[in-house]
Design a protein around this motif. Structure first.
Motif, PDB file in Angstrom:
ATOM      1  N   HIS A 142       0.844  -1.186   0.000  1.00 18.21           N
ATOM      2  CA  HIS A 142       0.000   0.000   0.000  1.00 18.21           C
ATOM      3  C   HIS A 142       0.888   1.247   0.000  1.00 18.21           C
ATOM      4  CE1 HIS A 142      -3.301  -2.681   0.975  1.00 18.21           C
ATOM      5  NE2 HIS A 142      -2.655  -3.099   2.042  1.00 18.21           N
ATOM      6  N   ILE A 197       0.813   5.472   0.751  1.00 19.80           N
ATOM      7  CA  ILE A 197       0.237   6.763   1.146  1.00 19.80           C
ATOM      8  C   ILE A 197       1.196   7.810   0.609  1.00 19.80           C
ATOM      9  CG2 ILE A 197      -0.355   8.291   3.064  1.00 19.80           C
ATOM     10  CD1 ILE A 197      -0.883   5.688   4.680  1.00 19.80           C
ATOM     11  N   TYR A 233      -2.799   4.690 -10.211  1.00 21.39           N
ATOM     12  CA  TYR A 233      -4.038   4.145  -9.647  1.00 21.39           C
ATOM     13  C   TYR A 233      -4.444   2.849 -10.348  1.00 21.39           C
ATOM     14  CZ  TYR A 233      -5.014   7.685  -6.181  1.00 21.39           C
ATOM     15  OH  TYR A 233      -4.956   8.479  -5.063  1.00 21.39           O
ATOM     16  N   PHE A 265      -3.888  -0.444  -1.958  1.00 19.54           N
ATOM     17  CA  PHE A 265      -4.455   0.899  -1.934  1.00 19.54           C
ATOM     18  C   PHE A 265      -3.386   1.955  -2.198  1.00 19.54           C
ATOM     19  CE2 PHE A 265      -7.610  -1.225   0.914  1.00 19.54           C
ATOM     20  CZ  PHE A 265      -8.723  -1.009   0.121  1.00 19.54           C
ATOM     21  N   LEU A 291      -3.320   5.989  -1.610  1.00 23.42           N
ATOM     22  CA  LEU A 291      -4.099   7.020  -0.927  1.00 23.42           C
ATOM     23  C   LEU A 291      -3.312   8.323  -0.890  1.00 23.42           C
ATOM     24  CD1 LEU A 291      -5.141   4.726   2.062  1.00 23.42           C
ATOM     25  CD2 LEU A 291      -6.648   5.441   0.196  1.00 23.42           C
ATOM     26  N   PHE A 295      -6.983   6.146   7.117  1.00 24.22           N
ATOM     27  CA  PHE A 295      -6.231   5.308   6.191  1.00 24.22           C
ATOM     28  C   PHE A 295      -6.041   3.901   6.748  1.00 24.22           C
ATOM     29  CE2 PHE A 295      -3.932   9.058   3.911  1.00 24.22           C
ATOM     30  CZ  PHE A 295      -5.128   9.395   3.294  1.00 24.22           C
ATOM     31  N   ILE A 344      -9.307   2.073   6.239  1.00 26.86           N
ATOM     32  CA  ILE A 344      -9.495   1.658   4.848  1.00 26.86           C
ATOM     33  C   ILE A 344      -8.660   0.421   4.525  1.00 26.86           C
ATOM     34  CG2 ILE A 344      -9.024   2.316   2.450  1.00 26.86           C
ATOM     35  CD1 ILE A 344      -9.835   5.181   3.215  1.00 26.86           C
ATOM     36  N   ILE A 345      -7.402   0.439   4.933  1.00 29.96           N
ATOM     37  CA  ILE A 345      -6.501  -0.680   4.635  1.00 29.96           C
ATOM     38  C   ILE A 345      -6.903  -1.931   5.404  1.00 29.96           C
ATOM     39  CG2 ILE A 345      -4.126  -1.508   4.883  1.00 29.96           C
ATOM     40  CD1 ILE A 345      -3.223   1.390   4.271  1.00 29.96           C
ATOM     41  N   GLY A 352     -12.814  -0.530  -0.188  1.00 31.68           N
ATOM     42  CA  GLY A 352     -12.573  -0.044  -1.539  1.00 31.68           C
ATOM     43  C   GLY A 352     -13.444   1.120  -1.929  1.00 31.68           C
ATOM     44  N   ALA A 373     -11.910   4.277  -0.531  1.00 26.34           N
ATOM     45  CA  ALA A 373     -10.698   4.573  -1.292  1.00 26.34           C
ATOM     46  C   ALA A 373     -11.045   5.139  -2.661  1.00 26.34           C
ATOM     47  CB  ALA A 373      -9.853   3.314  -1.434  1.00 26.34           C
ATOM     48  N   LYS A 374     -12.089   4.608  -3.278  1.00 29.73           N
ATOM     49  CA  LYS A 374     -12.507   5.078  -4.596  1.00 29.73           C
ATOM     50  C   LYS A 374     -12.998   6.521  -4.537  1.00 29.73           C
ATOM     51  CE  LYS A 374     -13.267   4.352  -8.988  1.00 29.73           C
ATOM     52  NZ  LYS A 374     -12.128   4.121  -9.911  1.00 29.73           N
ATOM     53  N   GLU A 389      -9.960   8.632  -4.333  1.00 28.98           N
ATOM     54  CA  GLU A 389      -9.312   8.641  -5.640  1.00 28.98           C
ATOM     55  C   GLU A 389      -9.992   9.625  -6.583  1.00 28.98           C
ATOM     56  OE1 GLU A 389      -8.964   5.736  -9.558  1.00 28.98           O
ATOM     57  OE2 GLU A 389      -9.206   4.807  -7.591  1.00 28.98           O
TER      58      GLU A 389
END
Length: 329
Positions: A89, A91, A107, A116, A118, A287, A290-291, A296, A299-300, A303
């Protein structure tokens, strides 16, 4: 617990490490720097002895699941690409990349690798930004907003002395727009969505980059005026205007006050809640959620916000002839 490595040994990295570890969900396990001594010195602050002097070595480190990247802007793309390819992942400090093409490639790679990516827009994770979001309907129809993030940078002194710091260098994808300007821009996008159009009146400094200026985002029926700068300071608060009243926010980051001023009664209502002690803690908490949770959808959404913002800043730069070195290749 997410074991992570870091790329970058400056104050922002130290701030993220302290904030992340304060959540109890992150642990710094490795440090990258081109110079081993620099990595060791930074790691010692956090009792970390594992250091790497190549991105490839960091990517292969089996003891870490994620990497935080806070290197000069122009290096983000290549570094993140290596880390994501290793199924870790990432960040990444804003701006995530120099160009839209780099953004889309990273992405897509993250998706292919099942990890991910981020972008660290910390302010939209703050509790009081979310208070503002949740109470925006109190305004009724939106009439506009004025957002301010103008703070004189000590590195502008270097510019005045004839030097070119990375943050003010087009060679390193720098400039006030992509450094401080992204804060109020992403603030507006998170509140109102993608604008219809945008414009920028920059102050071009000796390095050829923008030192700051006035940005306008045009929405259907209203506009957002943004004052963003690293070569001058503004003490003005930020405000969001509506038919039923006005929200006054002390700043677009580190928000401590969210005051609603009723248009008719003139009464004030303070809605702010107590924020986290450390200014990147709420971001690190989200974060990790999310992880750990594989969220998802969240995260989307982040994004897409990042995609809109880099589209805006790219258009603004092109309007003003601000071309990064990587765009000339």
């Amino acid at each position: 617990m997410i074991n992570f490595g870091c790329i970058g040994t400056g104050w922002i990295t130290a701030s993220f490490v302290n904030s992340a570890q304060a959540t109890g969900k992150w642990k710094l396990a490795a440090v990258y720097s081109r110079r081993a001594e620099t990595a060791k010195e930074f790691g010692a602050k956090f009792d970390v002895t594992t250091v790497h002097t190549s991105i490839e070595s960091l990517a292969k480190d089996g003891d870490i699941q994620a990497v935080y990247i806070a290197s000069p802007n122009s290096l983000h793309y290549e570094q993140a690409k290596v880390i994501l390819a290793a199924k870790k992942h990432v960040i990444i400090e804003k701006p995530a990349t120099s160009t839209v093409a780099e953004f889309e490639e990273l992405y897509a790679l993250a998706k292919d690798q099942g990890v991910f990516l981020l972008e660290a827009n910390r302010h939209i994770q703050e509790i009081n930004f979310k208070v503002l979001q949740q109470n925006l309907s109190k305004l009724g129809p939106i009439y506009g907003a004025s957002l301010t993030y103008a703070s004189y940078s000590s590195r502008y002194n270097n510019v005045l002395a004839g030097e070119t710091p990375n943050i003010f260098s087009l060679e390193y994808s720098g400039g006030a727009l992509v450094d401080l300007g992204v804060y109020p821009i992403s603030f507006a996008v998170a509140l109102f969505g993608k604008p219809k159009s945008q414009s920028y009146s920059p102050v071009i400094i000796a390095t050829g980059a923008d030192g700051g200026g006035l940005i306008t985002l045009q929405y259907e029926g209203f506009g957002v005026a943004i004052n963003a700068s690293k070569c001058y300071t503004s003490t003005a608060p930020s405000e969001v205007y509506g038919e039923k009243g006005t929200f006054v926010i002390n700043a677009v980051t580190d928000i401590e006050r969210v005051t609603f001023l009723d248009a008719k009664s003139k009464q004030k209502e303070e809605l702010a809640k107590e924020k986290a002690k450390l200014n990147l803690q709420e971001e690190a908490e989200e974060f990790a959620r999310i992880i750990d949770g594989g969220d998802g959808e969240a995260a989307k959404r982040l994004e897409e916000l990042s995609r809109i913002v880099i589209g805006i800043t790219t258009d603004l730069r092109r309007q003003c002839g601000l071309v990064f070195a990587v765009e000339k290749l």
